[in-house]
Design an enzyme around this catalytic site. Structure first.
Site, PDB file in Angstrom:
ATOM      1  N   LYS A 268       0.518 -39.954 -29.632  1.00  0.00           N
ATOM      2  CA  LYS A 268      -0.432 -40.177 -30.724  1.00  0.00           C
ATOM      3  C   LYS A 268      -0.270 -39.011 -31.683  1.00  0.00           C
ATOM      4  CE  LYS A 268      -5.266 -41.286 -31.774  1.00  0.00           C
ATOM      5  NZ  LYS A 268      -5.412 -40.544 -33.010  1.00  0.00           N
ATOM      6  N   ARG A 273      -1.714 -42.494 -41.268  1.00  0.00           N
ATOM      7  CA  ARG A 273      -1.169 -43.802 -40.949  1.00  0.00           C
ATOM      8  C   ARG A 273      -0.554 -44.433 -42.192  1.00  0.00           C
ATOM      9  NH1 ARG A 273      -4.132 -47.905 -37.131  1.00  0.00           N
ATOM     10  NH2 ARG A 273      -2.693 -49.651 -37.139  1.00  0.00           N
ATOM     11  N   GLU A 318       3.249 -43.379 -38.352  1.00  0.00           N
ATOM     12  CA  GLU A 318       2.422 -42.231 -38.709  1.00  0.00           C
ATOM     13  C   GLU A 318       3.309 -41.250 -39.476  1.00  0.00           C
ATOM     14  OE1 GLU A 318      -0.774 -42.362 -37.839  1.00  0.00           O
ATOM     15  OE2 GLU A 318      -1.546 -40.317 -37.810  1.00  0.00           O
ATOM     16  N   ARG A 435     -10.139 -54.591 -30.684  1.00  0.00           N
ATOM     17  CA  ARG A 435     -10.301 -55.854 -29.952  1.00  0.00           C
ATOM     18  C   ARG A 435      -9.873 -55.710 -28.501  1.00  0.00           C
ATOM     19  NH1 ARG A 435     -11.687 -59.755 -33.726  1.00  0.00           N
ATOM     20  NH2 ARG A 435     -13.547 -58.576 -34.256  1.00  0.00           N
ATOM     21  N   LYS A 441      -6.834 -45.004 -27.114  1.00  0.00           N
ATOM     22  CA  LYS A 441      -6.382 -43.630 -27.381  1.00  0.00           C
ATOM     23  C   LYS A 441      -6.873 -42.718 -26.263  1.00  0.00           C
ATOM     24  CE  LYS A 441     -10.131 -43.165 -30.662  1.00  0.00           C
ATOM     25  NZ  LYS A 441     -10.573 -42.989 -32.015  1.00  0.00           N
TER      26      LYS A 441
HETATM   27  P1  ATP Z   1      -9.404 -40.066 -34.767  1.00  0.00           P
HETATM   28  O1  ATP Z   1      -9.424 -40.400 -33.302  1.00  0.00           O
HETATM   29  O2  ATP Z   1      -8.549 -38.907 -35.103  1.00  0.00           O
HETATM   30  O3  ATP Z   1     -10.767 -40.038 -35.380  1.00  0.00           O
HETATM   31  P2  ATP Z   1      -9.185 -42.440 -36.224  1.00  0.00           P
HETATM   32  O4  ATP Z   1     -10.566 -42.746 -35.819  1.00  0.00           O
HETATM   33  O5  ATP Z   1      -8.892 -42.184 -37.650  1.00  0.00           O
HETATM   34  O6  ATP Z   1      -8.606 -41.255 -35.398  1.00  0.00           O
HETATM   35  P3  ATP Z   1      -8.222 -44.090 -34.209  1.00  0.00           P
HETATM   36  O7  ATP Z   1      -8.450 -45.573 -34.184  1.00  0.00           O
HETATM   37  O8  ATP Z   1      -9.043 -43.287 -33.374  1.00  0.00           O
HETATM   38  O9  ATP Z   1      -8.262 -43.619 -35.723  1.00  0.00           O
HETATM   39  O10 ATP Z   1      -6.741 -43.752 -33.777  1.00  0.00           O
HETATM   40  C1  ATP Z   1      -5.750 -44.535 -34.240  1.00  0.00           C
HETATM   41  C2  ATP Z   1      -4.966 -43.757 -35.256  1.00  0.00           C
HETATM   42  O11 ATP Z   1      -4.015 -42.930 -34.618  1.00  0.00           O
HETATM   43  C3  ATP Z   1      -4.142 -44.719 -36.066  1.00  0.00           C
HETATM   44  O12 ATP Z   1      -4.879 -45.162 -37.162  1.00  0.00           O
HETATM   45  C4  ATP Z   1      -2.943 -43.911 -36.460  1.00  0.00           C
HETATM   46  O13 ATP Z   1      -3.192 -43.279 -37.694  1.00  0.00           O
HETATM   47  C5  ATP Z   1      -2.836 -42.830 -35.429  1.00  0.00           C
HETATM   48  N1  ATP Z   1      -1.658 -42.932 -34.552  1.00  0.00           N
HETATM   49  C6  ATP Z   1      -0.874 -41.915 -34.205  1.00  0.00           C
HETATM   50  N2  ATP Z   1       0.098 -42.286 -33.374  1.00  0.00           N
HETATM   51  C7  ATP Z   1      -0.049 -43.593 -33.164  1.00  0.00           C
HETATM   52  C8  ATP Z   1       0.648 -44.559 -32.389  1.00  0.00           C
HETATM   53  N3  ATP Z   1       1.704 -44.247 -31.648  1.00  0.00           N
HETATM   54  N4  ATP Z   1       0.185 -45.827 -32.421  1.00  0.00           N
HETATM   55  C9  ATP Z   1      -0.885 -46.167 -33.172  1.00  0.00           C
HETATM   56  N5  ATP Z   1      -1.573 -45.298 -33.926  1.00  0.00           N
HETATM   57  C10 ATP Z   1      -1.170 -44.021 -33.935  1.00  0.00           C
END
Ligand code: ATP
Length: 607
Positions: A268, A273, A318, A435, A441
């Site tokens: 991650k 994104r 990313e 979903r 994560k």
């Molecule tokens: P955070 O947890 O930092 O608050 P967020 O709430 O903005 O993140 P999340 O849904 O928690 O978003 O985490 C998904 C995000 O992680 C994605 O939107 C993407 O930007 C990032 N990301 C990094 N690596 C990956 C990956 N391998 N696959 C999917 N998303 C990834």
């Protein structure tokens, strides 16, 4: 069956806004909307939907801001109702709402007979949705020398022909303070009922929205060509797809169980994104919020041109800053230097980026969103030509919690935030939002008892005492419940703000103070002022507890109690998140359960 073409009196929209404003239950919002949408001719249904959203089109189209500040609006109101600017300003100061001032002045003028006289003379015309919408567009697109006067003139021209209620909502729309309290989810519900035959049509309507990110367009299609036309929608290169998001997990075994036993586990990365659309030599990059961010990444545009074998493709990855001297990945804040247009060229050199690709949504005529993840990954590997800065995200495939933990440690050691664990079963399709445990994560712990920060929405505020007297200094914060499209309170947050932040916050919140609880908010606590749910803040707390005064997770763990956060602390504003992107009620409840489990496990260990 399509609907008759035509226009709609704007009065009908204004009256709907007025009744929406008085409603305090979400189900009623839907009913009122259904009625309006059913009465709206197909030719203007997209415009009506945008007006309800307080917009002139989907965000990703980049329609300019209206650019009519308070001062110009005062001028327009004064000129429309033939009073001095001073009078308007004074009324505005005493009433605090320019929309209501316009309504009052319009009514007064009608009382004086001026409106009637004009009407008799053929001067006043009924406002239609098309006229209002098209004039607002003209206001938005007026630019350059003299545009100030043009904007004021157009605004006044609408107000002159408006009825009092119409004037109120035109002014509020231009101010960006419509406050009718309708979220996208409610509009989707209403469209399913009005034109899809009932709630069962909702998934089809929602999928169309996910693939077009344009509620006006979806409304127009369903109203003119029926539900079937939505069922046939597939991705189009150049039109952003609403992004798939992740649940959060804490324990390797539990996560693997949730995703179905076996998973693709990827680094991650902590960057930005990017949804990258390529059509021959044309490349467009959309952000997580579906804004066009192509101008910030000319280097990524070049990478995509040479790094994708497919003629037409949509891929996701990313974008991560790295240190050109050491090759190490840099934190996401470094990318902020690319936000200012005039600094991009410099930043491209100073802060180079790498792209780590993790999904393929479309490739040369094939809609991949309906294919399980392993198939999407296969296509991704087929079409990507890797280079030093353009690669597929590091990953492993596993069913073992031990392997997952090892890979997690490896990811963190290489500068990633943790890992993303992704389901690979036959229904692991690309679906917008969060979903059913398809993506999870799994992140590094924060140095606190509380497992992770949460992103909560401001729904109310309290005045401070002593040094902070007279200022809003604590906030009522809520989590989002996507099932009911409502915000449920989690805590009252009073710490973490510097004095400067507090001042800024007061300015920020002022325009969003509302007279009664917002219809999409569920709260037992009564703050000093209610706030429209627009702002999201990142919050860290000491621990999660049960509380009888909060509505998040109410009755889910214990009858009569909700889940709350102890000693919540403000970390920062999350301007990149919409309120619907906040931490969900389910996630908060899940975090509480996990915390409970951890305490129990520790107790057992001590025994
Ligand atoms: P955070 O947890 O930092 O608050 P967020 O709430 O903005 O993140 P999340 O849904 O928690 O978003 O985490 C998904 C995000 O992680 C994605 O939107 C993407 O930007 C990032 N990301 C990094 N690596 C990956 C990956 N391998 N696959 C999917 N998303 C990834």
């Amino acid at each position: 069956m399509g609907k008759a073409p035509g226009d709609l009196e704007f009065r009908r929209v204004a009256e709907t806004f007025s009744s929406l404003e008085r409603i305090t239950a979400r189900t009623q919002l839907t009913l009122v909307l259904v009625k309006l949408l059913k009465d709206t001719p197909v030719d203007v249904i997209d415009k009506v939907v945008y007006l309800i959203q307080g917009k002139l089109g989907p965000d990703w189209k980049g329609i300019p801001e209206l650019g009519v500040g308070e001062k110009y609006l005062v001028k327009a109101v004064a000129s429309a109702y033939r009073v001095s600017e001073d009078t308007v300003t004074k009324l505005f100061k005493s009433e605090g709402d320019l929309g209501e001032v316009a309504e009052r002045l319009c009514r007064q003028q009608q009382g004086r007979g001026a409106g009637l006289a004009a009407f008799m003379a053929g001067g006043q015309r009924r406002l239609t949705v098309s006229r209002v919408f098209d004039t607002l567009l003209k206001i938005a697109y007026a630019e350059g020398e003299g545009s100030r006067d043009v904007k004021i003139r157009y605004t006044a021209s609408l107000l002159v022909d408006a009825e009092p209620l119409e004037a109120k909502y035109i002014v509020r729309f231009i101010e960006g303070r419509l406050r009718v309290g309708v979220g996208d989810a409610t509009i989707l519900d209403a469209l399913a009922v009005a034109y899809g035959g009932g709630a069962h049509a909702r998934p089809v309507v929602e999928r169309a929205y996910n693939l077009r990110a344009d509620l006006g367009l979806v409304a127009r299609m369903i109203a003119s060509e029926g539900l079937d036309s939505l069922a046939r929608i597939t991705p189009i290169v150049g039109v952003p797809i609403r992004p798939m998001l992740a649940e959060r997990g804490r324990d390797a075994r539990e996560i693997l169980d949730k995703v179905g036993g076996r998973a693709i586990v990827e680094f991650k990365y902590d960057g930005e994104r990017a949804q990258i659309h390529k059509d021959g030599d044309r490349v467009v990059i959309f952000s997580r919020r579906l804004e066009d961010i192509t101008f910030r990444y000319p280097d990524v545009v070049e990478m995509a041109k040479s790094g994708l074998k497919a003629e037409k493709a949509i891929v996701e990855g990313e974008i991560v800053a790295f240190d050109p001297e050491t090759g190490e990945l840099r934190p996401f804040q470094e990318l902020m230097h690319r936000k200012r247009k005039h600094e991009v060229d410099k930043a491209v050199k100073e802060i180079p980026v790498k792209v780590f690709l993790f999904d393929a949504l479309y490739s040369d005529g094939v809609d991949l969103t309906v294919k399980p993840l392993p198939e999407r990954r296969r296509v991704l590997e087929d079409i990507v030509v890797e280079s030093d800065t353009w690669t597929i995200a590091s990953y492993t495939t596993t069913e073992s919690p031990g392997d997952l933990d090892n890979f997690f440690l490896e990811a963190v050691a290489e500068g990633a935030e943790g890992v993303m664990v992704k389901a690979v079963h036959s229904e692991s399709f690309y679906t917008a939002g969060i979903r059913g445990w398809l993506w999870v994560k799994y992140k590094r712990d924060y140095r606190s008892e509380m497992i992770d920060t949460v992103d909560l929405v401001v729904v109310g505020a309290f005045y401070g005492k002593g040094k902070r007297g007279g200022k809003l200094s604590s906030l009522l914060m809520a989590a989002y419940d996507p099932k009911t499209d409502t915000f449920k309170t989690v805590c009252k947050m009073a710490t973490g703000f510097t004095d400067e932040e507090l001042d800024k916050m007061n300015e920020m919140l002022k325009p969003h103070i509302i007279k009664h609880k917002h219809p999409r908010v569920e709260s037992k606590m009564k703050p000093d002022v209610w706030i429209e749910p627009v702002y999201v803040a990142e919050v860290l707390g000491a621990e999660l507890t049960l509380s009888p005064i909060h509505t998040c997770g109410l009755d889910r763990v214990k009858p009569g109690a909700g889940v709350s956060i102890r000693f919540p602390r403000f970390i920062r504003w999350r301007d990149d998140k919409r309120p619907e992107d906040a931490t969900t009620e389910d996630e908060v409840v899940e975090m509480y359960r996990r915390q409970l489990k951890k305490i129990e496990e520790e107790a057992v260990e001590q025994v």
